[in-house]
Design a protein around this motif. Structure first.
Motif: not given
Length: 287
Positions: A225-240
């Protein structure tokens, strides 16, 4: 940790010359209407144990003690202990702990004070440590039933935010994992002394006895969950990718298995979707 009985005589009184400490986030609630809303919203009963965080000068404490079976007030500022003693002089069911709530063993405190009713947490939380205090009670206070507390309105907005909104964050889903959250009321600055710079709100958290989603590893779920919110303007694939330990291909495969579009952003997922995704990622990790 020092213990004080509410029946102890006051040795000195606080008063107009009391110096509020910004470092402790001291803003004492004075509005009687708001105090009643907190008490009514928490449903305190005669058989209940009430744990109050940051009682300050005792405005909420005295009324809560009148409704509870047992009340334990935890106050960090030793200067306020005599003030609380004076306020609680006729309340034999009240106890004051001069202690740091973040260093207090919540589970032990509850076990040492068994009651036939519920365990209820109340308080006007120091705004600079609101989230750590709430998470401490949710993670360590396994017997806690409800948490009804004042906090900065901005934090309350985050905790009650819907997925996909700008207020929604990792803490929104983490608290939602542990509890159902209800907004009791918003509180104006004028309800406090001294008056803070921000608006406030009161939330009630009803602690779940069973999690709303299945997970084999709660910590890993929260990491995802934290990883998913790390890069809010990026896609989920990039955030993860910030999760670490996974290739881009593995993340893509896990998203496909979970039925989640990799182009979505992390804040659009709800808790159930994150639980499915965490399960898929864990399978990748175990392969």
């Amino acid at each position: 940790m020092e213990h004080y009985s509410g029946s102890q005589k006051n040795k000195r009184k606080g008063g107009k010359n009391f110096r509020f400490l910004k470092s402790l986030g001291q803003n004492f609630l004075q509005d009687e209407e708001v105090i009643l809303k907190i008490l009514d919203g928490s449903d305190i009963g005669r058989d209940d144990l009430v744990i109050e965080v940051g009682p300050g000068d005792g405005a909420l404490t005295v009324e809560a003690a009148g409704r509870a079976g047992k009340l334990i007030a935890i106050e960090l500022d030793k200067r306020l202990i005599p003030v609380l003693n004076a306020a609680l002089i006729n309340r034999d069911n009240a106890e004051i702990l001069n202690a740091d709530i973040l260093k207090t063993d919540i589970g032990a405190l509850i076990r040492e004070n068994p009651v036939p009713g519920k365990v209820r947490v109340i308080g006007n939380l120091p705004y600079y440590i609101t989230t750590p205090i709430i998470m401490k009670f949710l993670e360590e206070g396994e017997s806690v039933d409800t948490i009804t507390v004042m906090m900065q309105k901005e934090v309350a907005d985050r905790l009650t935010a819907a997925p996909g909104t700008k207020e929604c964050g990792a803490i929104t889903l983490e608290t939602g994992y542990f509890a159902e959250i209800t907004r009791i009321c918003d509180v104006p600055k004028e309800a406090f002394m001294p008056m803070p710079k921000v608006e406030s709100a009161v939330l009630r958290l009803d602690v779940r006895r069973e999690p709303p989603v299945e997970t084999e590893d709660r910590k890993f779920l929260f990491d995802v969950i934290k990883s998913g919110f790390t890069l809010r303007r990026k896609t989920l694939r990039n955030s993860l990718m910030t999760l670490g330990g996974f290739t881009r291909e593995q993340i893509g495969q896990a998203l496909e298995e979970a039925g989640i579009d990799p182009a979505r952003r992390g804040e659009t997922l709800d808790l159930e979707e994150y639980a499915v995704l965490a399960k898929a990622l864990r399978r990748m990790k175990d392969q």
